[in-house]
Enzyme design. Structure first.
Site, mmCIF file in Angstrom:
data_model
loop_
_atom_site.group_PDB
_atom_site.id
_atom_site.type_symbol
_atom_site.label_atom_id
_atom_site.label_comp_id
_atom_site.label_asym_id
_atom_site.label_seq_id
_atom_site.Cartn_x
_atom_site.Cartn_y
_atom_site.Cartn_z
ATOM 1 C CB SER A 1 4.867 -7.252 5.895
ATOM 2 O OG SER A 1 3.959 -8.254 5.499
ATOM 3 C CD GLU B 1 8.345 -2.781 8.386
ATOM 4 O OE1 GLU B 1 7.754 -3.856 8.216
ATOM 5 O OE2 GLU B 1 8.832 -2.107 7.455
ATOM 6 C CD GLU C 1 -5.465 -5.915 0.504
ATOM 7 O OE1 GLU C 1 -4.505 -5.759 -0.290
ATOM 8 O OE2 GLU C 1 -5.403 -6.658 1.501
ATOM 9 C CG PHE D 1 -0.265 0.503 2.488
ATOM 10 C CD1 PHE D 1 -0.165 1.861 2.758
ATOM 11 C CD2 PHE D 1 0.315 -0.386 3.391
ATOM 12 C CE1 PHE D 1 0.485 2.322 3.908
ATOM 13 C CE2 PHE D 1 0.954 0.065 4.532
ATOM 14 C CZ PHE D 1 1.039 1.422 4.786
ATOM 15 C CB CYS E 1 10.398 -0.115 2.722
ATOM 16 S SG CYS E 1 11.034 0.492 1.178
ATOM 17 C CE LYS F 1 -2.826 -8.575 -3.996
ATOM 18 N NZ LYS F 1 -3.481 -7.371 -3.429
HETATM 19 P P1 NAD Z 1 1.570 -6.497 3.185
HETATM 20 O O1 NAD Z 1 2.610 -7.552 3.327
HETATM 21 O O2 NAD Z 1 0.438 -6.489 4.137
HETATM 22 O O3 NAD Z 1 0.899 -6.564 1.719
HETATM 23 C C1 NAD Z 1 1.686 -6.616 0.556
HETATM 24 C C2 NAD Z 1 0.898 -7.349 -0.522
HETATM 25 O O4 NAD Z 1 0.659 -8.680 -0.086
HETATM 26 C C3 NAD Z 1 -0.462 -6.725 -0.790
HETATM 27 O O5 NAD Z 1 -0.711 -6.732 -2.175
HETATM 28 C C4 NAD Z 1 -1.415 -7.626 -0.032
HETATM 29 O O6 NAD Z 1 -2.700 -7.690 -0.610
HETATM 30 C C5 NAD Z 1 -0.731 -8.960 -0.103
HETATM 31 N N1 NAD Z 1 -1.043 -9.807 1.061
HETATM 32 C C6 NAD Z 1 -1.396 -9.397 2.304
HETATM 33 N N2 NAD Z 1 -1.600 -10.450 3.099
HETATM 34 C C7 NAD Z 1 -1.359 -11.556 2.363
HETATM 35 C C8 NAD Z 1 -1.380 -12.952 2.634
HETATM 36 N N3 NAD Z 1 -1.704 -13.426 3.835
HETATM 37 N N4 NAD Z 1 -1.064 -13.796 1.644
HETATM 38 C C9 NAD Z 1 -0.727 -13.344 0.428
HETATM 39 N N5 NAD Z 1 -0.689 -12.023 0.115
HETATM 40 C C10 NAD Z 1 -0.993 -11.141 1.061
HETATM 41 O O7 NAD Z 1 2.344 -5.099 3.188
HETATM 42 P P2 NAD Z 1 1.731 -3.637 3.206
HETATM 43 O O8 NAD Z 1 1.185 -3.377 4.563
HETATM 44 O O9 NAD Z 1 0.879 -3.418 2.029
HETATM 45 O O10 NAD Z 1 3.051 -2.755 2.985
HETATM 46 C C11 NAD Z 1 3.919 -2.402 4.014
HETATM 47 C C12 NAD Z 1 5.068 -3.375 4.126
HETATM 48 O O11 NAD Z 1 5.772 -3.426 2.898
HETATM 49 C C13 NAD Z 1 6.096 -2.938 5.161
HETATM 50 O O12 NAD Z 1 6.539 -4.087 5.851
HETATM 51 C C14 NAD Z 1 7.207 -2.338 4.330
HETATM 52 O O13 NAD Z 1 8.478 -2.352 4.923
HETATM 53 C C15 NAD Z 1 7.164 -3.220 3.130
HETATM 54 N N6 NAD Z 1 7.786 -2.574 1.974
HETATM 55 C C16 NAD Z 1 9.015 -3.005 1.616
HETATM 56 C C17 NAD Z 1 9.661 -2.403 0.562
HETATM 57 C C18 NAD Z 1 11.019 -2.851 0.143
HETATM 58 O O14 NAD Z 1 11.487 -2.398 -0.865
HETATM 59 N N7 NAD Z 1 11.671 -3.736 0.870
HETATM 60 C C19 NAD Z 1 9.031 -1.361 -0.144
HETATM 61 C C20 NAD Z 1 7.763 -0.958 0.251
HETATM 62 C C21 NAD Z 1 7.139 -1.580 1.331
#
Ligand code: NAD
Length: 499
Positions: free
Chosen positions: A229, A384, A179, A152, A284, A176
């Protein structure tokens, strides 16, 4: 009264016209109101989209580099022309302030600009006469259908770390998005259509775990680029690779900034505030731990506190420095960490729970928060938080600071502030982190370098964009050729040796 929009899948250039069994709420975080309903894709729908993408990939993969480059240049121009419009969409669903949202689109634009050089980037090698009258050369071919799953916090930029390069390399994409803020990707997909990208090369499926699992399980999807994450990144990596896919899964972070006694403390204080509270800490590459060498810690904290008092938190579409948190759930989680920090005995210097907000009552706000005397066993240090909470850990020396950074689970970004070139050089050599800033707080590499962390911040071998991106989205063939020369005929069952 608020009106809610429907946000749906894009199968090539067409909006899906079905009825979703499940949908998700999309909020305006500045008001707390539900402004949209996003359709969640079923496994069957994802499989249908992937099958259409495969047909488009077969043709697009054969399109000339001249044709692909024309589309990329047109897309780059359209994105530049529509920067403000995309930024406004981001602010309305994510909450970040307009200038930050424009910055995000601009960093995505840079990847599109890098991808405009695809004819040069896809050049293989050529060696003449590797054996007498025999040449060898390499060619880079597309994978076919590639999957992208994005978080997000950068609803436009993170998708653009991958999509322009994947498309330029001749692949078809099924993405994808998160959401929580799904509309930016749809708006960018519309620009691809206007740029002349053939139908079916760029596809958007919205949803949650069901759609992610469908991409991971579909054998036609050859690669997965995931950002999110750490627990989900690990899951995606393990499932994707077990299914024979190429996977790059970028995970979470806990970035430390080390300030040595000889640093310019005004510069360091500016950097700590910018990198700690920009985008409400939902980056991040945000700095969430400040390692201050004891002798300058009081002075540095005073400078940071002074600056924090000038920050205005409110509706990101108005003149504010910091916007709301993406959802009420995320806001409550952050407030929980602040409570845990207080309970664990850290000194709460600035309490973001008491900030005056310039926005609607129902908005998901937490103000910039500063803790001092944070110990390394407290959850505000270990976890985090992904919010505007900056923790100061006092250290005795460079060595103690370095040891803390290197013992972190994560290795995404870090920064050192010093005027000692020798210390900075030692740091870049010794620190176990993928992206390093020297007197630079958010060291996000340019598009022609690659983005990615170490340890639990990245699962897989390839970082995003730059040449690593080009290699991720292509497969290499090495060709060895000889044109008819009778002197080289005859049987020889031994392993070929060059002569
Ligand atoms: P998230 O892990 O909740 O979601 C990321 C994606 O995974 C979304 O598209 C989501 O719909 C999907 N998802 C969520 N739960 C899932 C599940 N149980 N099974 C399969 N797919 C699932 O992350 P977020 O809250 O959207 O974003 C923030 C996180 O992203 C933070 O931890 C941040 O550090 C990380 N991030 C990392 C970088 C990087 O370059 N390392 C860059 C941006 C964000």
């Amino acid at each position: 009264m608020s009106t809610t929009r429907r946000i749906t899948h894009l199968i090539g250039h067409s909006e899906w016209d079905g009825t979703a069994e499940r949908t998700g709420d999309v909020y305006n975080p500045a008001t707390g109101e539900v402004t949209g309903k996003v359709d969640f894709a079923s496994k069957a729908l994802v499989d249908e989209v992937v099958a259409k993408a495969a047909v488009a990939a077969a043709e697009w993969g054969q399109a000339s580099l001249a044709k692909r480059t024309q589309v990329l240049f047109a897309f780059r121009q359209l994105l530049n022309d529509n920067k403000e419009q995309i930024a406004a969409i981001i602010t309305s669903e994510h909450g970040k302030v307009t200038s930050d949202a424009i910055g995000e689109v601009t960093r995505g634009l840079e990847v599109a600009e890098f991808a405009c050089g695809i004819p040069h980037l896809l050049k293989g090698g050529f060696s003449e006469n590797v054996s007498t009258n025999v040449d060898t050369y390499s060619i880079l071919q597309p994978l076919g259908v590639v999957g992208v799953i994005s978080p997000f916090n950068f609803p436009a930029m993170v998708p653009m770390w991958f999509v322009p390069i994947a498309v330029a390399c001749g692949n078809a994409v099924v993405i994808k998005p998160s959401e929580k803020d799904p509309s930016a990707v749809n708006a960018v997909a519309e620009l691809w259509r206007q740029a002349g990208l053939p139908d079916g090369v760029m596809n958007v499926v919205h949803g949650d775990k069901e759609a992610v699992d469908a991409l991971l399980d579909n054998p036609t999807v050859k690669s997965i680029s995931f950002v999110g994450s750490t627990p989900i990144a690990k899951y995606v990596y393990e499932k994707g690779t077990a299914n024979g896919k190429r996977v790059q899964a970028l995970g979470g972070a806990k970035n430390h900034m080390l300030v040595l006694p000889d640093a310019d403390l005004d510069l360091a204080a500016d950097a700590a505030v910018n990198a700690g509270f920009g985008s409400a800490g939902e980056r991040c590459m945000a700095i969430s731990v400040l390692l201050a060498v004891d002798s300058i810690a009081d002075e540095l904290i005073a400078k940071i506190t002074e600056r924090m008092a000038t920050l205005k938190t409110g509706d990101g579409s108005t003149a504010c420095d910091m916007g709301p948190i993406v959802t009420g759930v995320a806001r409550d989680r952050i407030v929980g960490y602040i409570q845990a920090g207080v309970a664990a005995g850290a000194s709460l210097v600035v309490d973001g729970r008491e900030t005056q907000f310039h926005g609607a009552e129902g908005g998901f706000f937490v103000g910039p928060t500063l803790f001092d005397n944070v110990a390394t066993d407290m959850s505000i240090y270990t976890d985090e938080i992904f919010g505007p909470v900056l923790s100061v850990v006092r250290v005795a020396s460079y060595d103690e600071g370095l040891a803390l950074i290197n013992s972190s689970l994560y290795g995404n970004g870090t920064a050192i502030f010093t005027n000692d070139g020798g210390a900075a050089r030692r740091f870049q050599n010794e620190v176990q982190v993928g992206m390093i800033g020297i007197n630079v707080p958010i060291p996000v590499p340019m598009a022609y370098y690659s983005f990615g962390g170490w340890k639990a911040s990245l699962f897989g071998d390839s970082h995003a964009h730059g040449m690593e991106g080009v290699h991720f989205f292509t497969r290499t063939k090495a060709v060895t050729q000889r044109w008819l020369d009778p002197s080289h005929g005859g049987l020889n069952l031994g392993f070929p040796q060059n002569k």
